[in-house]
Design a protein around this motif. Structure first.
Motif, mmCIF file in Angstrom:
data_model
loop_
_atom_site.group_PDB
_atom_site.id
_atom_site.type_symbol
_atom_site.label_atom_id
_atom_site.label_comp_id
_atom_site.label_asym_id
_atom_site.label_seq_id
_atom_site.Cartn_x
_atom_site.Cartn_y
_atom_site.Cartn_z
ATOM 1 N N UNK A 1 15.385 1.147 9.135
ATOM 2 C CA UNK A 1 14.579 2.237 8.575
ATOM 3 C C UNK A 1 13.332 1.688 7.886
ATOM 4 N N UNK A 2 13.460 0.545 7.217
ATOM 5 C CA UNK A 2 12.326 -0.044 6.507
ATOM 6 C C UNK A 2 11.180 -0.390 7.446
ATOM 7 N N UNK A 3 11.468 -0.953 8.616
ATOM 8 C CA UNK A 3 10.385 -1.398 9.497
ATOM 9 C C UNK A 3 9.568 -0.227 10.043
ATOM 10 N N UNK A 4 10.056 0.990 9.875
ATOM 11 C CA UNK A 4 9.301 2.166 10.298
ATOM 12 C C UNK A 4 8.355 2.671 9.205
ATOM 13 N N UNK A 5 8.492 2.154 7.980
ATOM 14 C CA UNK A 5 7.688 2.648 6.861
ATOM 15 C C UNK A 5 6.262 2.128 6.925
ATOM 16 N N UNK A 6 5.360 2.824 6.251
ATOM 17 C CA UNK A 6 3.960 2.410 6.231
ATOM 18 C C UNK A 6 3.810 1.009 5.643
ATOM 19 N N UNK A 7 4.593 0.710 4.601
ATOM 20 C CA UNK A 7 4.508 -0.621 3.979
ATOM 21 C C UNK A 7 4.821 -1.712 4.984
ATOM 22 N N UNK A 8 5.822 -1.483 5.808
ATOM 23 C CA UNK A 8 6.172 -2.473 6.824
ATOM 24 C C UNK A 8 5.153 -2.493 7.948
ATOM 25 N N UNK A 9 4.699 -1.321 8.354
ATOM 26 C CA UNK A 9 3.746 -1.234 9.464
ATOM 27 C C UNK A 9 2.438 -1.960 9.146
ATOM 28 N N UNK A 10 2.065 -2.037 7.882
ATOM 29 C CA UNK A 10 0.838 -2.732 7.498
ATOM 30 C C UNK A 10 0.939 -4.242 7.723
ATOM 31 N N UNK A 11 2.151 -4.761 7.841
ATOM 32 C CA UNK A 11 2.347 -6.195 8.060
ATOM 33 C C UNK A 11 2.116 -6.564 9.525
ATOM 34 N N UNK A 12 2.371 -5.628 10.432
ATOM 35 C CA UNK A 12 2.400 -5.929 11.859
ATOM 36 C C UNK A 12 1.091 -6.481 12.424
ATOM 37 N N UNK A 13 -0.087 -5.894 12.108
ATOM 38 C CA UNK A 13 -1.321 -6.393 12.729
ATOM 39 C C UNK A 13 -1.622 -7.853 12.422
#
Length: 608
Positions: A344-356
């Motif tokens: 569930x965490x990896x779907x959050x905006x906080x996690x998504x900001x790490x991806x790029x």
């Protein structure tokens, strides 16, 4: 954690355990799929619930960072017990085959048996659901994505009209079959057009590429059927003809290309285009061709010639990178709860900001891509303009089966060291020679009856029509129905005399023999297994390099023979074997842990 379901594994399960164990890497390490987690850093003794994530290699770095961020997230704070997450690297295809085999996870460290699985694509979770059970893969949900593209050295792409002129897979195929190769666009010096692709049985990129070929051949952008794939066989067969060799990862090919460009070549003698994920191209252009974990203080050196992403005009498939809690019986209730929280965490905006920062595109469209997704690093964030949907499971199965038939034929000579040191034990009750024989035998079923395979052995005090120091077990010829006969011939090596190590002389004799019979349209290769330094050759290493390196100069050869050495045991001369691999555009394989020779052989043969 539940006890293992079976006290003894079947031979098939043991073989799969070997393959997956080879693919696992250190928990906090990234890079290519080559070393085991056994004895790795593992989990800290922190009193937390331990969650292992089995993931494809390119996501190890990113998931490590996400695991750190998870500790401070609301999702983690809501747990009754703290949780520690660690990624372990296993290719999507290997994990798929293991999960469908119904055995326990192949790692001696049960703490590394995965709670979560994150393959590169839902293609793989679909296959496990169809072949085993939907409950085993749980409810996969994508959390990031990256398109499949063709990476080309910028001067080559420019010669085809990039970035202003769209380039299609058909355009690349036309270059493949044009006898003038690059000369058809005024670049005679670049020689033949060469493509690198990965094996679709283990690689998402390899699988996506063969599906993109079928889409292209039918002119479709959706609704691909099994009949469409079957009708595309001739198109795909032509496209496969300009493949240099098939690898298990793109990282190996990119590392070779990177080394060539850094040493003054534009890489054209090795490869013209690499089918890869956009994230791998971004790593390459930052100076990390194998996508390894960048250590503190490590400085990356960008390549002298960057790769640019060619987004095929007909469209690209995407690696949609799902994550799911497995329905395996080794997972405890606490692990399941913590795994669901991390998913569930990896779907959050906080996690998504790490991806790029790791070259992946977030699903959250409010998250900016940042400076990495720019022309400076060879990509276009507005591309691809056409997305090719994932076909049904039966269509994917048809494509994989078809690839087995249309893939480029291979002509392979295995050159095996039988010197005296091969009698040394390897710690599992076998001698080094036992391991080499069984490794070679275990890979015979990889070859088709039309593929050519030969086996030579070398040591001092023997001779044959091929020369001093050589014993011919089988001349290079179509395998046909001779698999059982060759299996028996390999067993005969156990009784051969074993003396010195004329490594360089033997490689030169084998290379010259293979060069004389090498044909365009085939993967012409040598597998060289040696456990020690050269002791008895008349030719020096420098002279050998000079002789076998002639055809790898600018423009190359239309039928190159590439050498894939296996450095067997701790005494192998890895420096010399690396030079031999490099000069021919091959790859060195590390079997310094001699007990894993069976696994290394399997990885080598995936290239053909």
């Amino acid at each position: 954690m539940s006890a293992p379901r079976n006290a003894r594994r079947t031979p098939a399960a043991l073989a799969m355990a070997a393959i997956v164990a080879l693919a696992l890497t250190a928990c906090t390490g990234g890079g290519d799929e080559g070393t085991t987690t056994d004895g790795a850093q593992g989990f800290p003794d922190d009193g937390c619930t331990h969650i292992a994530v089995a993931t494809s290699s390119e996501k190890v770095n990113m998931l490590d960072e996400l695991a750190k961020a998870f500790k401070d997230s609301p999702e983690h704070k809501a747990l009754e017990t703290c949780a520690t997450v660690r990624p372990t690297n296993v290719s999507s295809g290997n994990a798929t085959r293991f999960l469908t085999s119904g055995d326990d996870w192949p790692s001696d460290d049960t703490s590394l048996w995965p709670t979560l699985w994150s393959p590169a694509s839902t293609v793989w979770t679909d296959r496990v659901a169809a072949a085993a059970s939907p409950s085993l893969v749980g409810e996969p949900k994508s959390f990031t994505r990256t398109p499949v593209v063709f990476g080309m050295p910028e001067p080559m792409a420019t010669a085809l009209g990039w970035p202003n002129t769209p380039i299609s897979i058909t355009d690349l195929e036309n270059l493949c079959q044009d006898p003038d190769g690059w000369g058809s666009v005024g670049k005679d010096i670049w020689g033949a057009f060469k493509i690198s692709k990965t094996n679709p049985n283990t690689s998402t990129t390899g699988l996506s590429t063969i599906l993109m070929q079928s889409y292209e051949a039918t002119g479709k952008a959706e609704g691909l059927t099994s009949a469409d794939v079957e009708a595309s066989a001739d198109f795909s067969r032509v496209f496969e003809e300009c493949v240099i060799h098939y690898g298990d990862t793109t990282g190996n090919v990119l590392s070779t290309l990177y080394d060539e460009t850094q040493n003054g070549s534009n890489g054209s003698a090795y490869v013209s285009a690499v089918a890869l994920e956009e994230t791998s191209l971004l790593n390459y252009n930052q100076g990390n061709p194998d996508s390894h974990t960048v250590q503190p203080g490590e400085t990356l050196t960008p390549p002298k010639t960057k790769l640019v992403a060619v987004y095929p005009e007909g469209g690209s498939m995407w690696s949609d990178n799902p994550i799911t809690v497995l329905g395996a019986d080794w997972i405890t209730a606490d692990q399941r709860t913590a795994g669901e929280a991390f998913a569930a965490f990896v779907q959050t905006t906080a996690a998504q900001k790490i991806l790029p920062d790791y070259g992946f595109r977030p699903l959250d469209e409010s998250v900016p891509l940042g400076d990495l997704f720019t022309a400076k690093f060879g990509v276009d964030p507005a591309q691809p303009t056409v997305t090719l949907p994932k076909p049904d499971v039966d269509v994917i199965s048809t494509a994989i089966d078809q690839w087995t038939q249309v893939r480029k034929p291979s002509s392979v000579l295995e050159l095996i060291d039988i010197s005296g040191s091969m009698d040394d034990p390897i710690g599992d009750g076998r001698s080094r020679l036992d391991g080499a024989i069984e490794g070679a035998q275990s890979t015979l079923n990889h070859f088709r009856s039309t593929d050519e395979i030969g086996v030579w052995a070398f040591t001092t005090g023997i001779s044959s029509d091929e020369g001093e120091g050589i014993q011919v077990l089988r001349e290079v010829d179509a395998l046909g129905s001779d698999g059982e006969k060759l299996d028996s011939s390999l067993d005969d090596l156990r009784y051969a005399q074993r003396n010195g190590t004329p490594l360089y002389d033997s490689i030169l004799l084998a290379y010259e023999a293979m060069s004389e019979r090498a044909e365009p349209g085939r993967i012409n290769a040598m597998v060289v297994l040696s456990d020690g330094e050269d002791t008895d050759s008349s030719v020096s290493l420098d002279s050998l390099i000079a002789k076998i390196g002639k055809s790898t100069k600018e423009g190359g050869d239309d039928a190159p023979v590439r050498i894939f050495p296996i450095a067997y045991g701790e005494g192998a001369d890895t420096s010399a074997l690396q030079r031999i691999a490099d000069v021919t555009g091959g790859q060195l394989f590390d079997a310094s842990d001699a007990e894993r020779i069976d696994l290394v052989f399997a990885s080598v043969i995936n290239n053909f």
